[in-house]
Motif scaffolding. Structure first.
Motif, short mmCIF file in Angstrom:
data_model
loop_
_atom_site.label_atom_id
_atom_site.label_comp_id
_atom_site.label_asym_id
_atom_site.label_seq_id
_atom_site.Cartn_x
_atom_site.Cartn_y
_atom_site.Cartn_z
N THR A 124 5.12 -7.95 -11.29
CA THR A 124 5.30 -9.73 -10.88
C THR A 124 5.94 -10.32 -12.00
O THR A 124 6.61 -11.64 -11.15
CB THR A 124 3.42 -9.67 -10.39
OG1 THR A 124 2.99 -8.75 -9.44
CG2 THR A 124 3.74 -10.68 -9.07
N LEU A 149 4.74 -8.84 -3.56
CA LEU A 149 4.62 -7.97 -2.47
C LEU A 149 5.77 -6.47 -2.98
O LEU A 149 5.74 -5.46 -2.60
CB LEU A 149 4.90 -7.89 -0.62
CG LEU A 149 3.60 -8.97 -1.01
CD1 LEU A 149 4.73 -9.49 0.73
CD2 LEU A 149 2.11 -8.39 -0.51
N VAL A 193 3.59 -4.92 -5.33
CA VAL A 193 2.37 -3.87 -4.81
C VAL A 193 2.63 -2.94 -3.95
O VAL A 193 1.76 -1.56 -3.86
CB VAL A 193 1.13 -5.40 -4.37
CG1 VAL A 193 2.02 -5.44 -3.06
CG2 VAL A 193 -0.20 -4.37 -4.69
N SER A 224 -4.44 -7.63 -1.74
CA SER A 224 -2.88 -8.41 -1.76
C SER A 224 -1.95 -8.83 -0.67
O SER A 224 -1.81 -9.86 -0.40
CB SER A 224 -1.53 -6.93 -1.51
OG SER A 224 -2.55 -6.07 -0.50
N PRO A 252 1.17 -6.80 3.54
CA PRO A 252 0.80 -5.12 3.48
C PRO A 252 0.20 -4.43 4.17
O PRO A 252 0.31 -3.01 3.74
CB PRO A 252 -0.75 -5.82 2.27
CG PRO A 252 -0.70 -7.36 2.53
CD PRO A 252 0.24 -8.07 3.37
#
Length: 514
Positions: A14, A286, A289, A311, A365
């Protein structure tokens, strides 16, 4: 791998993406201002709507990108490069076939639509044809490059992706400089230079992937029919969702062009430039993740639901922290950014686009979790159908109400409906996922606390248009929203996890400097 180690990887990725984002945000804001000034509102609007025609035709690509990342992530999670190679070859073959289809459709139906249905001044038709043809070329190159990008993301090589994007931003600055000194048609020059940059970076992705992944072998048109069937089965339903997303953007842009002049398209284009920059705050998280969600599903990890909950909250929160000061100071920011030549409706469009993005982001997510299962039929049909309603409802509405903001209002309502449908559908796919728990732990805390912060900052805002005051307001709004999110939105485990990750990273940095 432990949750802390996985979380550190997500944070590291990130941060790499945020480094990319900060640089590209500065570049984007500067280049948009210069390009708008150099091209003028009319040409800027024409570039936005004509170049967007290609996006309408390439809805298939978004679905293929999701498929690529899913199959690559699962293969990598299993450490099975035979599976990765197999599905990489399948995906790349499909891209090649689809590229040929796009060329045929683009040079027939698409070209006819540009020349006969769009509102284009006669003296700019030649330039618009150039824009259209170069848009097709750029898209084909980018599309064939997509599997290589997907492989980097699936293997969580996010830093490489970030650095390549930063170099692309540097080239964009060079384009702006060249554009300001040449005497040839500015609109045509802008698209030609952009295509050259796209070719250079696509080649770099291909060469880097071949160098980095020596195990990667591509076999075109020589794969098992069952593999093609599996990918198409997954993709066929994802097409609906991807098409719906494009229709919300480019499709509505075309509808607006049918009712209003190109300057309104320029305003919408500027609002979407702001939206794209802001959305990157959530998308960067996102993107980091998503491979973790897919891999946890592939390995039956019990922490999957916790990751989805966390998330969802983080994606919304990161976006809200940025959106809040923008909404409160949008008019002043646009004047500082663009000068006094702000096209009509730009402020309204930008604010509404950001609100729509906030509503849509919180359940992203869940979309990734559904895609990881491969069971996407009901999910894509239901959410895609609702989103696709945006075009007919906007067209019908504009026939009676000549307000260019109307499509944005409709989009926000439909995004709200999609939010609840996503939750409902995923609860059917995953029996452990409970609607009440998600609403209680994710949706309600984010809505309630963000509303409170929005109201407080609105009334406490210092009314002044100076840069100093805007900065002061922004700092206060960012601090307050961050404090409320950390204290009242995140749960105890998430707060402790953030502390541990921060401490671990701090210790690593200290050791490196000693």
């Amino acid at each position: 791998m432990s949750n802390i180690a996985n979380s550190e990887r997500v944070v590291k990725n990130t941060l790499s993406l945020y480094l990319r984002m900060v640089f590209l945000t500065i570049v984007s804001l500067y280049t948009v201002r210069v390009v708008l000034h150099v091209l003028g509102a009319e040409d800027y609007g024409l570039n936005n709507v004509v170049g967007g025609i290609v996006s309408v035709m390439v809805f298939f690509t978004g679905a293929m990108t999701d498929a690529s990342q899913r199959y690559f992530s699962i293969g990598i999670a299993k450490k099975d490069w035979t599976e990765v190679n197999r599905f990489f070859s399948v995906n790349f073959t499909i891209y090649v076939v689809f590229a040929l289809i796009i060329v045929v459709l683009g040079e027939t139906l698409g070209l006819w639509f540009v020349m006969n249905k769009l509102t284009i001044p006669a003296h700019r038709m030649t330039a618009c044809i150039w824009v259209y043809q170069l848009s097709i070329l750029t898209f084909i190159i980018s599309m064939l490059n997509t599997p290589f990008q997907a492989l980097l993301v699936a293997n969580e090589q996010i830093s490489v992706y970030a650095y390549i994007s930063i170099s692309e931003g540097i080239f964009k600055l060079l384009i702006v400089y060249i554009l300001s000194i040449i005497n040839f048609d500015k609109l045509i020059s802008y698209r030609v230079l952009g295509s050259i940059v796209s070719i250079i970076h696509s080649l770099f992705y291909v060469l880097y992937s071949k160098y980095k992944y020596r195990e990667l072998k591509i076999r075109l048109f020589k794969n098992n029919k069952t593999d093609y069937k599996n990918v198409f089965s997954y993709v066929s339903w994802n097409i609906i969702g991807t098409l719906a997303t494009i229709c919300k953007g480019t499709g509505i842009n075309i509808v607006i062009n049918m009712f209003f002049n190109p300057t309104i398209n320029a305003a919408r284009g500027l609002s979407f430039s702001i939206k794209s920059v802001v959305l990157s705050f959530a998308q960067n998280f996102l993107k980091a993740v998503s491979p973790q969600i897919t891999k946890k599903y592939a390995t039956n990890d019990n922490n999957l639901l916790n990751l989805i909950y966390s998330s969802s909250k983080m994606a919304f929160s990161l976006l809200f922290i940025v959106v809040l000061p923008l909404i409160h100071n949008m008019r002043d920011i646009l004047v500082i950014w663009l000068g006094k030549s702000v096209p009509e409706y730009t402020v309204e469009f930008a604010v509404l686009a950001l609100i729509d993005t906030l509503v849509f982001t919180v359940t992203d997510p869940i979309g990734t979790a559904v895609c990881a299962t491969g069971n996407v039929k009901e999910f894509q049909i239901s959410t895609g159908f609702i989103s696709l309603l945006n075009i007919p409802l906007s067209y019908i509405g504009l026939c009676y109400i000549k307000n260019p903001c109307l499509p944005f209002y409709i989009s926000i309502l439909l995004s709200s409906a999609v939010l609840f449908v996503r939750i409902k559908v995923y609860s059917k796919i995953n029996n452990d996922f409970k609607i009440f728990n998600y609403l209680k732990n994710v949706v309600l805390p984010t809505i309630i606390n963000s509303t409170i912060v929005f109201v407080l900052t609105f009334y406490l805002k210092i009314e002044n248009t100076s840069i100093f005051t805007i900065c002061l307001n922004t700092l206060f709004e960012v601090f307050l929203s961050s404090f409320v999110i950390y204290t009242f939105v995140l749960n105890k485990y998430e707060r402790e996890l953030i502390k541990k990750i921060f401490i671990n990273f701090s210790n690593k940095i200290i050791k490196r400097n000693l």
